[in-house]
Design an enzyme around this catalytic site. Structure first.
Site, PDB file in Angstrom:
ATOM      1  N   LYS A  99     -12.284   0.775  -8.570  1.00  0.00           N
ATOM      2  CA  LYS A  99     -11.040   0.119  -8.202  1.00  0.00           C
ATOM      3  C   LYS A  99     -11.429  -1.129  -7.429  1.00  0.00           C
ATOM      4  O   LYS A  99     -12.097  -1.046  -6.395  1.00  0.00           O
ATOM      5  CB  LYS A  99     -10.182   1.040  -7.336  1.00  0.00           C
ATOM      6  CG  LYS A  99      -8.873   0.406  -6.863  1.00  0.00           C
ATOM      7  CD  LYS A  99      -8.092   1.365  -5.967  1.00  0.00           C
ATOM      8  CE  LYS A  99      -6.821   0.705  -5.443  1.00  0.00           C
ATOM      9  NZ  LYS A  99      -6.080   1.594  -4.512  1.00  0.00           N
ATOM     10  N   TYR A 130     -14.622   2.553  -4.960  1.00  0.00           N
ATOM     11  CA  TYR A 130     -13.442   1.859  -4.429  1.00  0.00           C
ATOM     12  C   TYR A 130     -13.928   0.721  -3.552  1.00  0.00           C
ATOM     13  O   TYR A 130     -14.431   0.938  -2.451  1.00  0.00           O
ATOM     14  CB  TYR A 130     -12.591   2.854  -3.642  1.00  0.00           C
ATOM     15  CG  TYR A 130     -11.280   2.325  -3.104  1.00  0.00           C
ATOM     16  CD1 TYR A 130     -10.786   1.063  -3.449  1.00  0.00           C
ATOM     17  CD2 TYR A 130     -10.505   3.111  -2.254  1.00  0.00           C
ATOM     18  CE1 TYR A 130      -9.581   0.611  -2.953  1.00  0.00           C
ATOM     19  CE2 TYR A 130      -9.304   2.659  -1.742  1.00  0.00           C
ATOM     20  CZ  TYR A 130      -8.835   1.411  -2.095  1.00  0.00           C
ATOM     21  OH  TYR A 130      -7.639   0.947  -1.593  1.00  0.00           O
TER      22      TYR A 130
END
Length: 283
Positions: free
Chosen positions: A161, A132
């Protein structure tokens, strides 16, 4: 089709306990609209305010109640050893597709430190790991070269992400064709898809999943101005406060957050009123 994960919020009761009936109402609505993939215990789920046993119970309850959904579980810690411990907490649950592990926040490690962080995590488990990258919250970003090194070393580092520069997506997909890259900013969905992103981890999909799906299906021709507009409303104040207020007004949950997050201001409530009125007519 591109993939859509809703970054699921965590509703609370007045006593600050998790409101499972409210959570299930949100889930049932999303499933009716066609949503089958979810991120649990992410930033939108106020995970940093959840105790470890609350996180585990939330994941277990959702997976038991909804046996056909696909789930990513967020791991919220900037300590390598704690991340490993948290992942081990779920080691006996085969239903979890991947763990979303944030780049270490606040302490601002070097690229060498970031590499070592994910290297040790991936070496500690055979579960899928996703990175992330969100520099605005972490104070530091993971370099593309570091991601490529990690993915080439560890087969279980399967994606990320990306809330950083969109042009990095194209570079990652060129070097790692099987590596999954998901947009983390709703208003940048179309631009991210044009950089060959694999989909999105979305907050706005709580409100309008069909719109997100339509853009993912028709990225070459779709006008995304309406998505950009409603994304401004959904992020009018720190998330998930706005989406919680909207869903409370639509009757799904109570408008309760855990400190240090607080409900949106009266001024923002006034600005959100026309949007809420529009979606009241669709439920």
């Amino acid at each position: 089709m591109k993939e859509i994960f809703t970054a699921l919020l965590t509703p609370f009761n007045q006593d600050q306990s998790i409101d499972y009936p409210g959570l299930y109402r949100v889930m049932d609505h999303l499933l009716e609209e066609g949503n089958k993939s979810f991120l649990l215990c992410g930033t939108t789920g106020e995970t940093s305010t959840l105790k470890l046993d609350e996180r585990r119970m939330l994941v277990e309850n959702i997976l038991e109640k909804y046996p056909t959904i696909r789930v990513i579980v967020g791991i919220c810690s900037n300590s390598t050893s704690q991340v490993i411990r948290h992942i081990q907490m779920y080691k006996d649950n085969p239903r979890i597709y991947a763990f979303l592990v944030i780049v270490p926040y606040y302490i601002k490690p070097s690229q060498s430190g970031i590499f070592k962080h994910f290297d040790l995590i991936a070496s500690s488990t055979d579960k899928n790991i996703m990175i992330y990258n969100i520099p605005s919250r972490c104070g530091v970003a993971i370099d593309v070269s570091t991601v490529i090194r990690l993915a080439n070393k560890h087969k279980n580092i399967i994606g990320m992400k990306q809330c950083g520069p969109l042009d990095e997506i194209h570079i990652l997909k060129e070097n790692l064709p099987q590596f999954k890259v998901y947009i983390g900013d709703d208003h940048l969905l179309l631009e991210g898809l044009k950089q060959h992103a694999d989909g999105i981890i979305s907050v706005t999909s709580h409100l309008d999943y069909p719109l997100i799906e339509e853009i993912c299906k028709n990225e070459n021709i779709f006008d995304d101005r309406y998505l950009k507009l409603i994304s401004e409303y959904v992020f009018i104040e720190p998330s998930p406060a706005p989406i919680k207020y909207i869903l409370s007004q639509l009757g799904y949950i109570q408008n309760i957050l855990r400190c240090p997050l607080t409900p949106i201001s009266e001024e923002s409530e006034v600005k959100l009123a026309p949007l809420i009125e529009k979606y009241k007519k669709t439920i």
